[in-house]
Each structure stands twice: as C-alpha cells, then as structure tokens.
Design an enzyme around this catalytic site. Structure first.
Site, PDB file in Angstrom:
ATOM      1  N   GLU A 256      33.953  42.235  75.629  1.00 55.56           N
ATOM      2  CA  GLU A 256      33.729  42.010  74.199  1.00 55.56           C
ATOM      3  C   GLU A 256      33.722  43.396  73.569  1.00 55.56           C
ATOM      4  OE1 GLU A 256      31.140  42.558  71.242  1.00 55.56           O
ATOM      5  OE2 GLU A 256      29.845  41.099  72.251  1.00 55.56           O
ATOM      6  N   CYS A 295      28.686  44.245  66.515  1.00 51.35           N
ATOM      7  CA  CYS A 295      30.081  43.989  66.849  1.00 51.35           C
ATOM      8  C   CYS A 295      30.677  42.915  65.951  1.00 51.35           C
ATOM      9  CB  CYS A 295      30.211  43.597  68.314  1.00 51.35           C
ATOM     10  SG  CYS A 295      29.184  42.186  68.783  1.00 51.35           S
TER      11      CYS A 295
END
Length: 673
Positions: A256, A295
């Site tokens: 990720e 993120c």
C-alpha cells in the site's frame, strides 16, 4: 535515553548498540533510541512458524475471533497510555482517536465478521461443490487453509497503531502469526501497544513478534509460506517487491504505497448547496487531520472550472480557522508532522508542486499555540491552485497538509484527470446528481481501490473520504501499490492457501465437516430434532412423507395467503404457460408442506428456525403429486459464547417419480445439551 525493545523468539530483546535517536514531534526532545542490532531475524521467523503457527492452528476461526474481541477490549482499557504516546508524534486527540480507537475498531470488527461469516472450524470451504462426473461419485470443492509461515508487516510512521492492527487482525483470524516491523519515527507507540497485547495473556505464544529498528536481513529468511505486507513509499515497495527471496519463493507481497487521491466536486454543487459545503469541509479535514500525513488524504481537488474561485475562497476561509500547535492544548486542531525530517521532505515536494501552481493559502506567517516552530515539526496547511494542464499534481505527493485545486470542464475531463494519478487508494465524488455520479464512478473505478459518493443524504453517517473500514478493501491499483488490505474475509483469505480437492462425496465431506450430496446418510430411530448439538452428527437424516397435494390445497392456500397468481388458479392460462402446461402448486405451499412433514413438534433441543437459504423450485408440483422430504444435517456450528449452536440442514423435496421439486437449506438453532 531508553532503548526501544524488540519481542522475538519468546522474549524481549534490548539492543546494546548506541541506536538512533527518536524525537518528540512537538518539542524536538529526544525521547528514546532505536536499534535492532543483535536480533536474530531468521530465528524469529522460525519461532513464528514452529511455535506461533501450530498454536494458532489449534484454534477454530471462532475461537480466534473470541480472543481478538477480548484483545480489542483489553487495549481499549489502556487507551490513556496510548493517547499520551500518540501526542508525542504530533497527533491531536482526534488524530489519536483515528489511530488508537481505529485500531481497536479493526480488531472488534474482524472478530464480529469472523463469527458471522466463518465456520467454527479450522478449514474454510469456498464456493459450491462442483460435480466432476455424471454419476455423482466424483466431485470437487475449494478449501482454504492457513499458510504455514509468518505474516511480516513493514509499516509506515503515520499510523503506529492502526497500521499494524489492520494487518494483524486478518492474519490472526486466518491462523497465521505476525511479525511487526514499525517505522522508526513512531515505533515507541507500537512498542507500547505490543507490550500491552502480550501482557493481556490472550495471545498464543509465538503469534505476535516485534522488531524495533532496521529490518536487517529479515527478508533473506523468507520461505514460500511467508507473507509480506508493506505500507510506505512506492520506491521502497519496488525495492522490497524485487528482493531475491521474495522473487525466488514467490512470497505473497502486498503493498500500500503513495497515492495521489482526488476528490471531485459535481457541477450541481454550487455555492450555497449542502454538497458544496461538504466538499470544502472534507477537503479541509483531509488536509489537517494527522497534519495531512495520511495515505488516503486528498491531494488533488478537482472542481468545475466555473467553481474554482468559490471553492478556493471558501476553503481558504476555513483553513484560516484551523488552530495549529501543541496537541496538549484543547484549542489546537492540527498538530505537528511526525518529525523535522518529514517536514523537510514535504517542503521539498511542495517546492516541486509550486513550479506551476499558485498559493491560495499558507504563505503567511505561522502562528502556533504553545509550540516552537524551530524545535517542533510544524507547518501551515498549503492549498495550491494549478492549471488543467499542470503535470506535477499528478506525479508529486507532498505527504503533509498540502492539496492542489484543479479545474475540469466535463465528466469525461474529470475522469481523465483522476486517472492521471496512475492509481489511488481512494477517491470521492461530492454531488447530488446521480447521472454525473454514475458516469464518474464507472469511469474512475479502474484506477481506485475505494470510492466515496458524498451527498446530503449520506453525510450524517458517512465516515469520510479518508477512513478505511475493516469490511471494505483498503488498497489500490498502480501507483497505490496494486494490493489489498482488509476487505472483510478477503483480507483473511489472503493469508490462506486455496486448494481444489477432488474426490468422492464421502471423502470430501470428511475433509470439510459438511455433508455433501452423494455422501452416506444416517437414518436411525431417533428423530434428529430430538438430538442435542452434542448428539447430532453430520449426515443425520429424516425422511418424511409422502403427502398428496390436492387442488383443494392449492385453492385454500391461494385464498388464505392472497397469492392468486394465474398459474395456480386459471387452468387455461396455466396450460398456455410454457413452463407448466397446467395448474401448479405454489412453491411456498410445497415448502410449508415439507416443514409439516419433517418437523418434530414437541419441545426439545431445536430452539428456533431462523431462515432458509439457496431455495430453488426445480420441478413444478401438480395436483395429485405426492411429496416426500429428505432432511439431512449438512453442517454443525457451535457458538463459543452461547448455550446453543447453528445447524444447517439440506432439504430435498421430491415427487412420486423421485424428481426434486424443491431444494434448499434450513437453518436452526439447537441447544448444546
């Protein structure tokens, strides 16, 4: 200063090396040192495989879920300690709520889903039984079993609790031990979390390990049964993905990574509409929560060309209200970045973004509450404005409180701009125009792992653009890493091997603990409804009937229920129907008659019938047909925390020719003893 400890091979390890200093993000004070020198990485992985794995695999999915729930509640009791440490990373109370309480939520969420969606067993059966031969004696079934390795997780600094726990929870439910390698900057929060988890006494030995400091040669010791989960930069993800051990052993690798997430304002959302205000509020929240170190934060705000000025003005006004400083002060709404190095990195990226963008907000003097701008890692939120043809906003991520406004001219143009991010974790569309929403969602979906549609109807319950949830996929294609974390049972199954098993129904039933059509049945003198959960066995069967279905039955059922559909009541019309050729019984009349045939009416172990699943009416039932039902115990699922369990029964209703007229599963709750 104290040295952060690692927990490996069953004990705490404190490095004797000098270690690297870790600093309070608010004051700049050195608070700890970190080093993994002296940790035998290979031994730690072997310990996880040889001790943690077997201990976890001894438990069923439901037993692991119980432990996970208890662990989440235990950590919740100690959240004051975790909040205090989280504040030293620059996090405000609301920031810590996302990280700390969000971590608890993942554990509790996975525990709940596992109890609902997984069997109280050690094997997960996936999909339907596949017939592989004409006679029914050769069949296939997919099963999933836990990998015999360790889930190695390498985490980012921005969520030192939620990050490890969202990877730990699905691995634990699957039966795979975890080794956590936190980012150094905030590892002191993770160390405390792991200390509490171990102190709870809930975790099987070897199911959780911690390495504080460099990963060293950790990846060199990976085997084909291990997994790696990484959160961080795209460049680091590429380096880890191409590690020789990862390639050689085909190690499952999930990344990720960087993500230039966008939020798209619909043309209908003009100033004064709820959607306009929602867009501006969400943008400000995503810029300032965790000081933009998420993120999932909005990096690109895509706005109709005619609305850019209005959005810029409204957003700047709200940003001006944000109080920045020491999170200990209750008035503070945005704290510090995780460290001075992070701030310098953000400023370097910001410099690249400003090459062809103007500053809407953030160029003025920085006013702080109870904080020093030189010692603490503070910066102002920065809202930029770029032209439609600007390149940098689609290529450069400033991992801090920075976002760029960009104009678009049509839905297709918005989709094209969103796609230029080359893959994102999340995007949002803020609009009440469902036609616009549909076009944009379908257009941008291939580039996103998750999409939020925000409007006045769901705003009250929406968890927001940047909130991953354990029941939904967290991940994204392309630049975002190409992987998936969580996603409910998808996250659990990532830690398991899917295997196609071929064999006889009897063999397959023994492997899966489920009765499979064609496997032996047990039809003894005791009605299965008279047996407790402990006495029932998979394959226990009762055969009941026959019962004739008459025309009077059909007409009475129609009158009683009000279901006078022509196929049941009009001979001429029913005869013209290509499926029937004459009047037929109601499907639910067939099911009702079947229940009347197989039920044992006296009070007993069966407490409740709570549903039917997979109901299919296979062959029409005509007046004069005789019905027989065969009811077989298909699956038994005890509930760990209740005095009853669930029993799934296979029901097959046949006519006098032996043809199945209805097939379905009956679900009951049965007392344990």
């Amino acid at each position: 200063m104290s040295m952060l400890r690692s927990y490996v091979s069953g004990g705490w390890h404190t490095s004797s090396a000098e270690g690297a200093p870790l600093h309070d993000a608010v004051t700049g004070e050195e608070i700890a040192r970190i080093s993994s020198a002296g940790v035998d990485m290979g031994a730690a992985l072997r310990y996880g495989r040889e001790v943690g794995g077997p201990a976890l695999r001894e438990l069923t999915f439901h037993q692991r879920a119980q432990l996970l729930k208890a662990l989440g509640l235990y950590l919740k009791e100690h959240k004051a300690e975790l909040y205090a440490l989280s504040a030293r990373s620059g996090a405000t109370k609301s920031d810590s709520w996302i990280d700390v309480d969000g971590g608890f939520g993942v554990l509790l969420g996975y525990a709940s889903k596992a109890k609902r969606e997984l069997p109280n067993d050690k094997v997960y059966v996936e999909g339907a039984v596949e017939p592989l031969g004409r006679g029914g004696t050769f069949v296939g079934q997919h099963i999933c079993t836990p990998l015999r390795g360790v889930a190695v997780q390498i985490n980012a600094y921005n969520f030192p609790m939620w990050g490890p726990l969202e990877k730990f929870a699905p691995a634990f439910i699957a039966g795979v031990p975890t080794l956590i390698k936190p980012a150094s900057q905030t590892a002191y929060v993770t160390e405390k979390m792991v200390e509490l988890m171990l102190a709870s006494g809930l975790l099987p030995e070897g199911s959780l390990q911690l390495v504080c400091g460099s990963a060293g040669d950790l990846l060199d010791h990976l085997t084909p049964q291990d997994l790696v989960g990484f959160t961080g930069s795209a460049s680091t993800a590429q380096s880890l993905r191409t590690h020789q051990a990862v390639i050689r052993s085909s190690v499952r690798f999930n990344a990720e990574a960087d993500s230039l997430n966008c939020s798209i304002l619909g043309p209908d959302a003009v100033a004064g509409t709820p959607e306009f205000d929602l867009f501006v509020g969400q943008l400000v929240a995503e810029m300032t929560t965790k000081a933009g170190q998420k993120c999932t934060a909005i990096r690109r705000a895509l706005v109709p060309e005619s609305l850019v000025d209005a959005v810029a003005e409204a957003t700047a006004a709200k940003l001006a209200e944000v109080v920045i400083g020491n999170p200990a002060d209750r008035s503070v709404k945005m704290g510090a970045l995780a460290g001075l190095e992070q701030r310098e990195e953000v400023l370097r990226s910001l410099k690249a973004l400003r090459e062809n963008a103007s500053v809407v907000y953030g160029d003025g003097p920085l006013s702080l509450v109870d904080a020093d701008a030189e010692r603490g890692a503070f910066m102002s939120p920065m809202l930029l404005r770029a032209a439609a043809d600007a390149v940098q906003p689609h290529e450069v991520e400033a991992f801090g409180p920075v976002s760029t406004l960009m104009p678009y001219t049509s839905a297709d143009d918005a989709v094209a701009l969103a796609a230029r991010g080359a893959g994102s974790l999340v995007g949002s569309i803020v609009s009440a125009d469902t036609d616009f929403v549909r076009d944009v969602v379908i257009g941008v979906a291939p580039w996103h792992g998750r999409l939020l549609v925000l409007d006045r109807e769901d705003a009250g319950e929406s968890t927001g653009h940047g909130s991953p949830l354990p029941m939904l996929v967290h991940g994204g294609p392309g630049r975002a890493g190409g992987g998936e974390e969580m996603g409910g049972m998808r996250g659990v199954l990532h830690h398991m091997q899917r295997t196609a098993v071929q064999g006889s129904p009897r063999a397959l039933g023994a492997i899966t603990n489920r009765w499979v059509t064609g496997a032996p049945r047990r039809d003894d003198a005791v009605h299965p409804f008279r047996k407790t959960l402990a006495e029932l066995r998979v394959g226990d069967t009762v055969v009941a009937g026959p019962r004739e279905v008459t025309l009077e039955d059909i007409e009475h059922f129609a009158s009683f229920t009000g279901d006078t559909f022509y196929a049941h009541m009009d001979e001429e019309a029913a005869a013209a129907n290509p499926f029937f050729g004459g009047r037929v019984a109601h499907g639910y009349l067939v099911v009702s008659f079947a229940a009347g045939l197989f039920v044992s009416p006296e009070p007993g172990p069966v407490l409740a019938n709570y549903g039917l699943e997979n109901l299919r009416f296979v062959t029409p039932t005509f007046p004069g047909d005789d019905l027989t039902v065969t009811l077989t115990v298909k699956q038994i699922t005890p509930r760990e925390d209740q005095e009853y369990g669930e029993v799934r029964w296979d029901a097959d209703v046949t006519n006098q020719k032996g043809e199945s007229v209805a097939k379905y599963d009956v679900l009951t709750l049965v007392a344990k003893g």
